[in-house]
Design a protein around this motif. Structure first.
Motif, mmCIF file in Angstrom:
data_model
loop_
_atom_site.group_PDB
_atom_site.id
_atom_site.type_symbol
_atom_site.label_atom_id
_atom_site.label_comp_id
_atom_site.label_asym_id
_atom_site.label_seq_id
_atom_site.Cartn_x
_atom_site.Cartn_y
_atom_site.Cartn_z
ATOM 1 N N SER A 248 -1.044 -5.276 -6.171
ATOM 2 C CA SER A 248 -1.811 -4.918 -5.090
ATOM 3 C C SER A 248 -0.899 -4.317 -3.948
ATOM 4 O O SER A 248 0.472 -4.482 -3.811
ATOM 5 N N ASN A 249 -1.361 -3.651 -3.140
ATOM 6 C CA ASN A 249 -0.870 -2.914 -1.915
ATOM 7 C C ASN A 249 -1.768 -3.042 -0.676
ATOM 8 O O ASN A 249 -2.907 -2.580 -0.952
ATOM 9 N N THR A 250 -1.163 -3.034 0.418
ATOM 10 C CA THR A 250 -1.689 -2.937 1.626
ATOM 11 C C THR A 250 -1.933 -1.394 2.112
ATOM 12 O O THR A 250 -1.381 -0.701 1.326
ATOM 13 N N ALA A 251 -2.902 -1.070 2.956
ATOM 14 C CA ALA A 251 -2.948 0.004 3.642
ATOM 15 C C ALA A 251 -1.921 0.557 4.238
ATOM 16 O O ALA A 251 -1.252 -0.213 5.093
ATOM 17 N N ALA A 252 -1.321 1.918 4.269
ATOM 18 C CA ALA A 252 -0.188 2.118 5.019
ATOM 19 C C ALA A 252 -0.736 2.193 6.347
ATOM 20 O O ALA A 252 -1.733 2.754 6.823
ATOM 21 N N THR A 253 0.220 1.890 7.279
ATOM 22 C CA THR A 253 0.045 1.669 8.672
ATOM 23 C C THR A 253 1.131 2.104 9.591
ATOM 24 O O THR A 253 2.258 2.316 8.821
ATOM 25 N N TYR A 254 1.254 2.636 10.703
ATOM 26 C CA TYR A 254 2.207 3.411 11.548
ATOM 27 C C TYR A 254 3.127 2.131 11.815
ATOM 28 O O TYR A 254 2.913 1.244 12.358
ATOM 29 N N VAL A 255 4.465 2.645 11.500
ATOM 30 C CA VAL A 255 5.520 1.853 12.112
ATOM 31 C C VAL A 255 5.947 2.684 13.158
ATOM 32 O O VAL A 255 7.111 2.161 13.957
ATOM 33 N N SER A 256 5.952 3.913 13.414
ATOM 34 C CA SER A 256 6.113 4.736 14.514
ATOM 35 C C SER A 256 5.175 6.018 14.752
ATOM 36 O O SER A 256 4.300 5.996 14.137
ATOM 37 N N LEU B 123 6.258 -17.106 -14.478
ATOM 38 C CA LEU B 123 5.703 -16.350 -13.505
ATOM 39 C C LEU B 123 6.370 -15.225 -13.251
ATOM 40 O O LEU B 123 8.000 -15.302 -13.288
ATOM 41 N N GLN B 124 6.081 -14.195 -12.995
ATOM 42 C CA GLN B 124 6.533 -12.903 -12.220
ATOM 43 C C GLN B 124 6.393 -12.606 -10.785
ATOM 44 O O GLN B 124 5.142 -12.395 -10.791
ATOM 45 N N TYR B 125 7.235 -12.584 -10.326
ATOM 46 C CA TYR B 125 6.701 -11.939 -8.711
ATOM 47 C C TYR B 125 7.506 -11.133 -8.206
ATOM 48 O O TYR B 125 9.005 -11.095 -8.248
ATOM 49 N N TYR B 126 7.266 -9.917 -7.592
ATOM 50 C CA TYR B 126 8.141 -9.043 -6.891
ATOM 51 C C TYR B 126 7.649 -8.267 -5.771
ATOM 52 O O TYR B 126 6.070 -8.395 -5.798
ATOM 53 N N ASN B 127 8.129 -7.737 -4.962
ATOM 54 C CA ASN B 127 7.578 -7.283 -3.709
ATOM 55 C C ASN B 127 8.351 -5.980 -3.210
ATOM 56 O O ASN B 127 9.712 -6.157 -3.534
ATOM 57 N N SER B 128 7.877 -5.227 -2.574
ATOM 58 C CA SER B 128 8.600 -3.957 -2.064
ATOM 59 C C SER B 128 7.828 -3.456 -0.826
ATOM 60 O O SER B 128 6.718 -3.580 -0.721
ATOM 61 N N VAL B 129 8.526 -2.651 0.008
ATOM 62 C CA VAL B 129 8.002 -2.128 1.306
ATOM 63 C C VAL B 129 8.246 -0.696 1.053
ATOM 64 O O VAL B 129 9.456 -0.131 0.966
ATOM 65 N N HIS B 130 7.149 0.288 1.157
ATOM 66 C CA HIS B 130 7.359 1.665 1.127
ATOM 67 C C HIS B 130 7.009 2.233 2.364
ATOM 68 O O HIS B 130 6.228 2.153 3.173
ATOM 69 N N TYR B 131 8.084 3.332 2.714
ATOM 70 C CA TYR B 131 7.991 4.207 4.013
ATOM 71 C C TYR B 131 7.821 5.384 3.774
ATOM 72 O O TYR B 131 8.251 6.140 2.839
ATOM 73 N N PHE B 132 6.806 6.283 4.631
ATOM 74 C CA PHE B 132 6.495 7.483 4.249
ATOM 75 C C PHE B 132 6.534 8.219 5.442
ATOM 76 O O PHE B 132 6.250 7.645 6.631
ATOM 77 N N LYS B 133 6.676 9.494 5.644
ATOM 78 C CA LYS B 133 6.446 10.601 6.685
ATOM 79 C C LYS B 133 4.958 10.985 6.361
ATOM 80 O O LYS B 133 4.585 11.407 5.236
ATOM 81 N N TYR B 134 4.210 11.203 7.783
ATOM 82 C CA TYR B 134 3.030 11.753 7.670
ATOM 83 C C TYR B 134 2.833 12.971 8.127
ATOM 84 O O TYR B 134 2.913 13.172 9.475
ATOM 85 N N GLN B 135 2.806 14.326 7.356
ATOM 86 C CA GLN B 135 2.723 15.348 7.935
ATOM 87 C C GLN B 135 1.769 16.236 7.039
ATOM 88 O O GLN B 135 1.872 16.166 5.920
#
Length: 246
Positions: A72-80, A107-119
């Protein structure tokens, strides 16, 4: 090299996750439904839509280990003003593994944070943190704007690090793609992630001489209106470990 069973997304992944209506996903169950679309697909736009909305996919695994995974992943939101981010989580359970890989059960558990430019209304990956360690793109990820069945290419290369201050390199990750047939109106975007066991690579191609420690394939169904839905996930290692989730 840190052995990342789930790079995303994906991160690609992982980074990499999806859910919801699969367009014409019945083609994955009925081989007679397969057809070759002659249309072009904007994979960059579909990737953007996938990451701008929250989604969840539950899958069963087979192969070396049987069990379940929820990606699962959350909706991308602005950090700047120009940068966005979202979170991806993997919750799974290997209920039974072949004897030589019995230590993977549980059990298997992993997490990551993804960063994007929006242009230009498109998201472009420039960084993701896997389990707190940074993975930095050498150049912004290049998802194709127009691709047909049979097309393939390089999305980008990342340098993986073991710590947040980037003093110790873990290895190199390469993202590639292949556009595969599905139906007359949809295609499968196969995102292929190779992790190379090298800590010294610094140029565009020198990592290719290093051994591949793991290969992941994320297959997404892409529709004409640029929706992308995860169909299946495969992971394979040189030691014989191989799992398919769908």
């Amino acid at each position: 090299m840190k052995c990342k069973i789930w790079t995303f997304t994906l991160s690609a992944l992982l980074t990499l996750s999806g859910c919801g209506s699969s367009g014409e996903d019945w083609a994955s169950k009925d081989p007679s439904a397969l057809a070759t679309s002659t249309n072009s697909f904007d994979i960059a736009a579909a990737w953007t839509q996938l990451n701008l909305t929250p989604n969840t996919k539950q899958m069963s695994t087979s192969g070396t280990c049987s069990g379940t995974f929820i990606i699962s992943n959350t909706a991308a939101t602005y950090v700047s003003s120009t940068d966005l981010y979202n979170f991806t989580t993997i919750n799974g359970l290997y209920q039974r593994c072949s004897p030589e890989f019995a230590n993977w059960q549980g059990l298997q558990y992993y997490n990551s944070v993804h960063y994007f430019k929006y242009q230009n209304f498109k998201l472009s990956n420039f960084l993701y943190n896997y389990q707190g360690a940074p993975n930095i793109w050498r150049a912004p990820a290049n998802f194709p704007f127009s691709a047909k069945v049979g097309d393939s290419g390089l999305i980008g290369v990342l340098d993986n690090y073991t710590n947040a201050n980037q003093t110790t390199k873990a290895g190199v990750e390469e993202w590639r793609y292949v556009i595969e047939q599905n139906t007359a109106t949809t295609v499968v975007f196969n995102l292929i992630v190779n992790a190379y066991d090298t800590t010294t690579s610094s140029t565009a191609t020198d990592y290719l001489s290093a051994p591949i420690i793991q290969t992941e394939q994320y297959r997404y169904v892409v529709t004409a209106n640029n929706t992308m839905t995860l169909r299946s996930y495969d992971v394979e290692r040189p030691d014989g470990f191989k799992v398919t989730a769908k």
